[in-house]
Design an enzyme around this catalytic site. Structure first.
Site, mmCIF file in Angstrom:
data_model
loop_
_atom_site.group_PDB
_atom_site.id
_atom_site.type_symbol
_atom_site.label_atom_id
_atom_site.label_comp_id
_atom_site.label_asym_id
_atom_site.label_seq_id
_atom_site.Cartn_x
_atom_site.Cartn_y
_atom_site.Cartn_z
ATOM 1 N N ARG A 82 -13.307 4.854 5.504
ATOM 2 C CA ARG A 82 -11.826 5.239 6.202
ATOM 3 C C ARG A 82 -11.925 6.586 5.618
ATOM 4 O O ARG A 82 -11.558 7.570 6.828
ATOM 5 C CB ARG A 82 -11.096 4.236 6.025
ATOM 6 C CG ARG A 82 -9.353 4.407 7.033
ATOM 7 C CD ARG A 82 -8.692 3.293 6.915
ATOM 8 N NE ARG A 82 -8.219 3.503 5.694
ATOM 9 C CZ ARG A 82 -7.580 1.873 5.113
ATOM 10 N NH1 ARG A 82 -6.737 1.689 6.009
ATOM 11 N NH2 ARG A 82 -7.322 1.892 3.644
ATOM 12 N N LYS A 184 -6.108 7.877 7.193
ATOM 13 C CA LYS A 184 -4.477 8.655 6.554
ATOM 14 C C LYS A 184 -4.635 9.270 5.527
ATOM 15 O O LYS A 184 -5.431 9.672 4.814
ATOM 16 C CB LYS A 184 -5.474 7.097 4.513
ATOM 17 C CG LYS A 184 -4.374 6.150 4.460
ATOM 18 C CD LYS A 184 -4.830 5.687 3.566
ATOM 19 C CE LYS A 184 -3.713 4.725 2.301
ATOM 20 N NZ LYS A 184 -2.592 4.913 3.014
ATOM 21 N N GLU A 220 3.207 0.059 14.069
ATOM 22 C CA GLU A 220 2.973 -0.679 12.639
ATOM 23 C C GLU A 220 4.002 -0.188 11.752
ATOM 24 O O GLU A 220 5.431 0.409 12.424
ATOM 25 C CB GLU A 220 1.769 -0.207 11.955
ATOM 26 C CG GLU A 220 1.713 1.173 12.108
ATOM 27 C CD GLU A 220 0.392 1.807 11.503
ATOM 28 O OE1 GLU A 220 -0.479 1.235 10.371
ATOM 29 O OE2 GLU A 220 0.286 2.499 11.668
HETATM 30 N N1 PLP Z 1 -1.004 1.189 7.614
HETATM 31 C C1 PLP Z 1 -0.469 2.014 6.576
HETATM 32 C C2 PLP Z 1 -0.029 3.023 8.293
HETATM 33 C C3 PLP Z 1 -0.664 2.319 5.826
HETATM 34 O O1 PLP Z 1 -0.233 3.158 5.053
HETATM 35 C C4 PLP Z 1 -1.528 1.285 4.430
HETATM 36 C C5 PLP Z 1 -1.554 1.377 3.787
HETATM 37 O O2 PLP Z 1 -3.162 1.413 3.118
HETATM 38 C C6 PLP Z 1 -1.776 0.626 5.599
HETATM 39 C C7 PLP Z 1 -1.074 -0.305 7.247
HETATM 40 C C8 PLP Z 1 -2.755 -0.874 4.914
HETATM 41 O O3 PLP Z 1 -3.798 -0.886 5.238
HETATM 42 P P1 PLP Z 1 -4.960 -1.647 3.668
HETATM 43 O O4 PLP Z 1 -4.863 -2.626 4.062
HETATM 44 O O5 PLP Z 1 -6.236 -0.978 4.797
HETATM 45 O O6 PLP Z 1 -3.954 -1.397 2.641
HETATM 46 C C1 COI Z 2 -1.168 1.698 0.458
HETATM 47 O O1 COI Z 2 -0.982 -0.696 0.969
HETATM 48 O O2 COI Z 2 -2.229 1.591 -0.367
HETATM 49 C C2 COI Z 2 -0.332 2.342 1.100
HETATM 50 O O3 COI Z 2 -1.162 3.405 0.807
HETATM 51 C C3 COI Z 2 0.476 2.833 1.131
HETATM 52 C C4 COI Z 2 2.009 3.126 1.047
HETATM 53 C C5 COI Z 2 2.554 3.631 1.422
HETATM 54 C C6 COI Z 2 1.611 2.902 -0.358
#
Ligand code: PLP
Ligand code: COI
Length: 341
Positions: A82, A184, A220
């Site tokens: 990612r 991200k 989201e």
């Molecule tokens: N959506 C957003 C905007 C996020 O910042 C995060 C955190 O990483 C997620 C979703 C969840 O992603 P993940 O499950 O890969 O941490």
């Molecule tokens: C994560 O879950 O790792 C994120 O980056 C989300 C952030 C809002 C702390």
């Protein structure tokens, strides 16, 4: 190895400086060998690309102590992939995916004394990030970059841990249809800051963003994807090109189907359907699965039957199975856990 003297169970989601961080620099078209350092500060030129045009991307992952005393991370190969996609979208050089995983391993190992003990309720959050470092004043990508990884021990993202939260439907948009919502990038979070401060001011824990084009579909929140359970026990989660492809969400779909024998589907979800769901949660590395008890849409309340006291039964099962896999209590699918030591 002796653990640091930290009251693990009272940690919130904040920054605690740890001993080591990883740094690699990109110059003249190549990444250097990279190394661990003890210096937590970054000194850059005033005109660095990251300061002027927000050329920065990041990742978020965790290291866990398992029941049998190992330190592991969860699917770091997907974070590497990612971050590569995020970098490409912002015209940044990719930090090689195998080196990304190696940098995580090195940084976590060096900070093993900060990995919270099994059963403490805390974990070590790992933050890889990358930024444009040389002076850029015309709008263009930088030529030089820095990739870094730091760690910080954390507790629950939302105060109150597993207690259901209340969110509101946001009047602000998070991501445009052909924009950067799927990567991200720091810029996605900068533009959510006003919305979250305003949500907190009005007594809400988070924002539910709808799709910017039609404002009819669930996207989201500022830092997590949604997961819903229908009244007949099916797990559903929004499909959209403008949300972050959550590794937690993708893992939960697998867990729902393969471990719990549930039907699970990723599809477009209209906000109009939400009132008919039985359970709702936010999923992500930081959020794990945080149950949502109530959604407020301009004064109109949607109260889930699971209530404001505890997680609904299906979300609880998903939570127990996912965290069981992460902490080594339940056999993980092949390749999901990377053992660090
Ligand atoms: N959506 C957003 C905007 C996020 O910042 C995060 C955190 O990483 C997620 C979703 C969840 O992603 P993940 O499950 O890969 O941490
Ligand atoms: C994560 O879950 O790792 C994120 O980056 C989300 C952030 C809002 C702390």
């Amino acid at each position: 190895m002796e653990k640091k003297n930290i009251d693990w169970s009272s940690l919130g989601f904040g920054y605690v400086q740890t001993d080591y961080r990883y740094v690699s620099k990109f110059k003249d078209g190549a990444w250097d060998a990279g190394e661990l350092t003890t210096d937590p500060n970054v000194t850059l030129n005033e005109c660095a690309g990251v300061f002027q045009y927000a050329q920065t991307v990041f990742e978020g992952m965790k290291a866990y102590t398992t029941e049998d005393g190992h330190i592991v991370t969860f699917r770091p190969d997907l974070n590497a992939e990612r971050m590569a996609n995020s970098a490409k979208r912002l015209e940044m050089p990719v930090f090689p995916e195998d080196r990304f995983v190696d940098a995580i391993v090195q940084t976590v190992k060096a900070n093993a004394a900060y990995v919270p003990p099994y059963g403490s309720g805390a974990t070590l959050y790992v933050r890889p990030y990358m930024m444009g470092t040389n002076p850029v004043i015309g709008v263009k990508p930088a030529d030089e970059y820095m990739f870094r990884v730091f760690t910080t021990p954390v507790g629950p993202y939302f105060k109150g841990g597993a207690k259901p939260i209340t969110i509101r439907v946001s009047d602000f948009d998070r991501a445009a249809p052909h924009g950067t919502g799927h990567i991200k990038a720091g810029l996605n979070y900068a533009m959510s800051l006003h919305a979250i401060v305003d949500a907190h001011k009005n007594g809400f824990d988070e924002n539910m963003y709808l799709d910017a084009a039609t404002r009819t579909k669930v996207e989201e929140t500022g830092g997590a994807n949604f997961i819903f359970v229908t009244k007949d026990g099916k797990v559903v989660t929004p499909k959209s090109n403008s949300i972050l492809p959550s590794i937690t969400r993708r893992s939960l779909i697998y867990v729902a189907k393969e471990y719990l024998g549930l039907e699970a589907e990723e599809r477009e979800i209209y906000f109009d359907e939400v009132k008919d769901f039985a359970e709702c949660g936010l999923c992500g590395t930081a959020a794990v699965i945080s149950p949502v008890g109530k959604i407020v849409d301009h004064g109109k309340e949607i109260c889930f039957p699971s209530g404001m006291e505890k997680m609904g039964p299906v979300i609880q099962k998903l939570y127990d199975t996912l965290t069981g896999i992460q902490m080594g209590r339940i056999q993980a699918p092949e390749g999901w856990l990377k053992v660090i030591e």
